[in-house]
Scaffold this motif. Structure first.
Motif, PDB file in Angstrom:
ATOM      1  N   GLU A  88      47.850  40.629  53.016  1.00 14.15           N
ATOM      2  CA  GLU A  88      48.986  40.191  53.832  1.00 14.15           C
ATOM      3  C   GLU A  88      48.592  40.003  55.297  1.00 14.15           C
ATOM      4  O   GLU A  88      49.189  39.216  56.020  1.00 14.15           O
ATOM      5  N   ALA A  89      47.549  40.731  55.732  1.00 11.55           N
ATOM      6  CA  ALA A  89      47.086  40.607  57.118  1.00 11.55           C
ATOM      7  C   ALA A  89      46.123  39.439  57.295  1.00 11.55           C
ATOM      8  O   ALA A  89      45.590  39.232  58.386  1.00 11.55           O
ATOM      9  N   GLY A  90      45.873  38.691  56.217  1.00 13.55           N
ATOM     10  CA  GLY A  90      44.968  37.544  56.307  1.00 13.55           C
ATOM     11  C   GLY A  90      43.509  37.905  56.172  1.00 13.55           C
ATOM     12  O   GLY A  90      42.630  37.065  56.365  1.00 13.55           O
ATOM     13  N   GLN A  91      43.224  39.156  55.832  1.00 23.74           N
ATOM     14  CA  GLN A  91      41.836  39.595  55.645  1.00 23.74           C
ATOM     15  C   GLN A  91      41.421  39.318  54.193  1.00 23.74           C
ATOM     16  O   GLN A  91      41.115  40.232  53.422  1.00 23.74           O
ATOM     17  N   HIS A  92      41.382  38.050  53.814  1.00 21.57           N
ATOM     18  CA  HIS A  92      41.153  37.713  52.413  1.00 21.57           C
ATOM     19  C   HIS A  92      39.731  38.055  51.962  1.00 21.57           C
ATOM     20  O   HIS A  92      39.513  38.481  50.828  1.00 21.57           O
ATOM     21  N   GLY A  93      38.758  37.847  52.845  1.00 24.51           N
ATOM     22  CA  GLY A  93      37.375  38.182  52.502  1.00 24.51           C
ATOM     23  C   GLY A  93      37.212  39.668  52.237  1.00 24.51           C
ATOM     24  O   GLY A  93      36.574  40.083  51.276  1.00 24.51           O
ATOM     25  N   GLU A  94      37.814  40.469  53.089  1.00 20.78           N
ATOM     26  CA  GLU A  94      37.730  41.922  52.921  1.00 20.78           C
ATOM     27  C   GLU A  94      38.487  42.347  51.654  1.00 20.78           C
ATOM     28  O   GLU A  94      38.055  43.259  50.941  1.00 20.78           O
ATOM     29  N   ALA A  95      39.614  41.664  51.363  1.00 22.35           N
ATOM     30  CA  ALA A  95      40.384  42.005  50.170  1.00 22.35           C
ATOM     31  C   ALA A  95      39.569  41.747  48.899  1.00 22.35           C
ATOM     32  O   ALA A  95      39.535  42.579  47.986  1.00 22.35           O
ATOM     33  N   ARG A  96      38.891  40.604  48.861  1.00 16.43           N
ATOM     34  CA  ARG A  96      38.071  40.288  47.677  1.00 16.43           C
ATOM     35  C   ARG A  96      36.889  41.242  47.583  1.00 16.43           C
ATOM     36  O   ARG A  96      36.502  41.676  46.493  1.00 16.43           O
ATOM     37  N   SER A  97      36.295  41.550  48.722  1.00 14.81           N
ATOM     38  CA  SER A  97      35.140  42.453  48.734  1.00 14.81           C
ATOM     39  C   SER A  97      35.519  43.837  48.195  1.00 14.81           C
ATOM     40  O   SER A  97      34.821  44.408  47.346  1.00 14.81           O
ATOM     41  N   GLY A  98      36.633  44.356  48.688  1.00 12.63           N
ATOM     42  CA  GLY A  98      37.047  45.685  48.253  1.00 12.63           C
ATOM     43  C   GLY A  98      37.361  45.747  46.775  1.00 12.63           C
ATOM     44  O   GLY A  98      37.156  46.768  46.110  1.00 12.63           O
ATOM     45  N   GLN A  99      37.820  44.617  46.243  1.00 11.45           N
ATOM     46  CA  GLN A  99      38.187  44.579  44.825  1.00 11.45           C
ATOM     47  C   GLN A  99      36.966  44.720  43.914  1.00 11.45           C
ATOM     48  O   GLN A  99      37.051  45.240  42.800  1.00 11.45           O
ATOM     49  N   ILE A 100      35.798  44.247  44.398  1.00  8.76           N
ATOM     50  CA  ILE A 100      34.579  44.361  43.578  1.00  8.76           C
ATOM     51  C   ILE A 100      33.712  45.544  44.011  1.00  8.76           C
ATOM     52  O   ILE A 100      32.554  45.651  43.633  1.00  8.76           O
ATOM     53  N   GLY A 101      34.276  46.402  44.832  1.00 13.44           N
ATOM     54  CA  GLY A 101      33.540  47.615  45.211  1.00 13.44           C
ATOM     55  C   GLY A 101      32.835  47.527  46.536  1.00 13.44           C
ATOM     56  O   GLY A 101      32.135  48.462  46.926  1.00 13.44           O
ATOM     57  N   GLY A 102      32.991  46.400  47.233  1.00 11.45           N
ATOM     58  CA  GLY A 102      32.328  46.254  48.537  1.00 11.45           C
ATOM     59  C   GLY A 102      31.114  45.351  48.445  1.00 11.45           C
ATOM     60  O   GLY A 102      30.240  45.581  47.604  1.00 11.45           O
ATOM     61  N   ILE A 103      31.065  44.328  49.300  1.00  8.43           N
ATOM     62  CA  ILE A 103      29.924  43.407  49.290  1.00  8.43           C
ATOM     63  C   ILE A 103      28.624  44.144  49.569  1.00  8.43           C
ATOM     64  O   ILE A 103      27.572  43.834  49.006  1.00  8.43           O
ATOM     65  N   TYR A 104      28.693  45.146  50.436  1.00  8.11           N
ATOM     66  CA  TYR A 104      27.485  45.910  50.768  1.00  8.11           C
ATOM     67  C   TYR A 104      26.863  46.513  49.513  1.00  8.11           C
ATOM     68  O   TYR A 104      25.662  46.435  49.294  1.00  8.11           O
ATOM     69  N   ARG A 105      27.693  47.107  48.672  1.00 10.88           N
ATOM     70  CA  ARG A 105      27.184  47.767  47.470  1.00 10.88           C
ATOM     71  C   ARG A 105      26.558  46.750  46.515  1.00 10.88           C
ATOM     72  O   ARG A 105      25.496  47.003  45.926  1.00 10.88           O
ATOM     73  N   ILE A 106      27.191  45.586  46.388  1.00 12.29           N
ATOM     74  CA  ILE A 106      26.648  44.549  45.506  1.00 12.29           C
ATOM     75  C   ILE A 106      25.295  44.070  46.027  1.00 12.29           C
ATOM     76  O   ILE A 106      24.322  43.950  45.272  1.00 12.29           O
ATOM     77  N   ALA A 107      25.229  43.808  47.332  1.00  2.82           N
ATOM     78  CA  ALA A 107      23.986  43.278  47.918  1.00  2.82           C
ATOM     79  C   ALA A 107      22.849  44.283  47.811  1.00  2.82           C
ATOM     80  O   ALA A 107      21.725  43.922  47.436  1.00  2.82           O
ATOM     81  N   THR A 108      23.130  45.546  48.108  1.00  2.00           N
ATOM     82  CA  THR A 108      22.050  46.533  48.086  1.00  2.00           C
ATOM     83  C   THR A 108      21.652  46.913  46.665  1.00  2.00           C
ATOM     84  O   THR A 108      20.525  47.352  46.437  1.00  2.00           O
ATOM     85  N   SER A 109      22.537  46.735  45.704  1.00  2.00           N
ATOM     86  CA  SER A 109      22.182  47.024  44.313  1.00  2.00           C
ATOM     87  C   SER A 109      21.226  45.973  43.768  1.00  2.00           C
ATOM     88  O   SER A 109      20.336  46.268  42.975  1.00  2.00           O
TER      89      SER A 109
END
Length: 503
Positions: free
Chosen positions: A316-337
């Protein structure tokens, strides 16, 4: 700050030097912004900021301005960008042809704007005109008023820190301090988080040279790094921590939402469980007097959502990238895995499994070796037994001697191989997964060394989960974040130790 005096030497009214003696006055100019461009694409011929040292006048400025400095390092996927332009009043006056007042407008000028502005600042600046002309700002794009990319970060961070001193209110720049803004190539490609680690390493060497120059000049140094900019900081601290005379050369290292493993400050190389095993900074702690880690479990670039409401609020705050990232566990975790750059993952996916296999063997070598010793002790002779050995002695059939010898050697090799396979199969493997981000859950306090840094008062974790709700929320802070973090956790510490903001 420049001093100027008006001396009308040709006037018979004023004797030479008389006016200067009686009416000498000073005019303060805001010092130009200080940028150190360490990007891969920096071209000294086109950009005077493509350097790793400050100019003499810049050194003089920081010495005269409290003899301290704050360096800011931006994070991942931030382009270099540029400043926007100043605005100015246009078309005001009286139209003598039409016999009516002209409607004033605010338009862009040709001069780059290197201080923060928003609608509130402009309204205050043009208050008299805005009352009678409500459309005064219609030609100004407020979203781009503070530039783009890294330059936008510079203006926001400098404005936030100066306001947090309580000495600056966006109207009077007499008590405004410039920072040093460090640019690096964190924008190699939006999906190549791992590739940006390499460019961060190179920028870290440049930061070492900059800090070394400042410390040599006797200037106190504070550094604020955001996200993957903390790798630039850690690389530099790891080198400074090994340089004679540079221990604790940084007064405060503020690691803000660090996109780094939570064990990155450990002195134990075994705690580095990253796929590439390249987060080993065992000397970094020596370079700073205080290391402040600012983290938040509400940062969903670095970690998963804590609850469904957080995702809804982000969306709702327009943070769509962060919303999608959090849904898959965080982009950081995906990248470092994955452990490899996004491009490599796409073109050579087998490299991921190869890296994991290599690390699995490397991490478990002692256990495999022990299992192999046990297999050898059993002396099970592998797959073969004496019945497989030819009974013909070489003296009976001399021509077969070499073949018999070869067969004998093959059996020994096969025995060794089978023992090795059995040892590999029975070893109790320990699978090391990449550690969570320090910016999500804070430093790993189960690490004995980091716990000792904490008890000694050197490592200071600050949980901002109640005040910071997205990865880059400090750029435009809420009132609560501004009060709790900018003022209490950052500026107050720098005031007490280095005098930043004390005029």
């Amino acid at each position: 700050m420049n001093a100027r005096a008006f001396v009308p030497t040709a006037s018979p009214v004023f004797r030479p030097g008389c006016f200067k003696k009686r009416y000498q006055f000073k005019v303060r100019h805001l010092f130009p912004p200080v940028i150190v461009n360490l990007r891969e694409d920096a071209n000294p011929a086109l950009d005077s900021n493509a350097r790793d040292h400050l100019r003499p006048e810049e050194i003089r400025y920081f010495k005269e301005n409290g003899n301290n400095v704050v360096i800011f390092i931006h994070g991942f996927n931030v382009e270099y960008g540029q400043y926007s332009h100043h605005v100015e009043l246009s078309q005001w006056g009286f139209d003598t042809i039409r016999n009516r007042p002209m409607e004033p407008k605010i338009i862009y000028s040709s001069r780059p704007a290197n201080t923060y502005r928003d609608l509130g600042v402009l309204k205050n600046q043009y208050a008299h005109w805005q009352v009678e002309n409500p459309n005064l700002f219609n030609d100004i794009a407020m979203a781009d008023l503070n530039g783009t990319g890294a330059h936008a970060w510079y203006l926001h961070m400098e404005d936030n820190l100066n306001r947090a001193t309580g000495q600056f209110d966006r109207t009077n720049y007499q008590k405004y301090s410039r920072m040093i803004h460090l640019a690096w190539s964190g924008d190699v490609f939006a999906l190549d988080y791992m590739a940006a680690e390499t460019t961060a390493n190179k920028a870290g060497f440049g930061l070492v040279r900059l800090v070394d120059q400042l410390v040599s000049e006797g200037i106190s140094v504070n550094i604020i790094a955001h996200s993957l900019g903390n790798r630039v900081l850690l690389v530099a601290m790891n080198i400074l921590g090994q340089m004679p005379g540079r221990h604790e050369s940084i007064a405060h290292a503020f690691m803000w939402q660090p996109a780094v493993p939570d064990t990155a400050l450990s002195n134990d190389p075994e705690k580095d469980t990253s796929v590439l095993r390249n987060w080993n900074f065992v000397h970094a702690h020596r370079a700073a007097k205080k290391i402040v880690v600012l983290y938040s479990s509400q940062d969903n670039i670095l970690g998963p959502y804590q609850d469904k409401d957080s995702r809804r609020e982000d969306w709702e705050a327009g943070q769509h990238g962060e919303a999608r990232s959090g849904q898959i566990g965080g982009i950081y975790r995906i990248a470092t895995s994955a452990g490899v750059p996004g491009t490599q993952l796409f073109y050579a996916p087998w490299s991921v499994s190869a890296l994991y296999a290599r690390n699995l063997l490397k991490d478990n070598l002692p256990k495999i070796e022990q299992a192999l010793y046990e297999e050898i002790a059993k002396d099970t002779n592998g797959l073969f037994n004496e019945s497989h050995i030819p009974i013909w002695p070489p003296k009976v059939l001399p021509a077969l001697g070499a073949l018999i010898y070869l067969c004998h050697m093959s059996r020994e090799l096969a025995d060794d191989a089978m023992k090795t396979f059995r040892a590999l199969a029975r070893a109790d493997y320990e699978v090391k997964k990449p550690r969570p981000a320090m910016g999500y859950g804070g430093p790993a306090m189960e690490d004995r060394f980091m716990r000792r840094l904490y008890s000694d008062g050197k490592l200071i974790p600050v949980d901002q989960s109640r005040w910071l709700f997205d990865h880059s929320g400090m750029k435009i802070p809420s009132d609560l974040l501004f009060e709790k973090v900018y003022k209490e956790e950052i500026v107050e510490r720098m005031k007490r130790s280095t005098g930043f903001g004390s005029f």
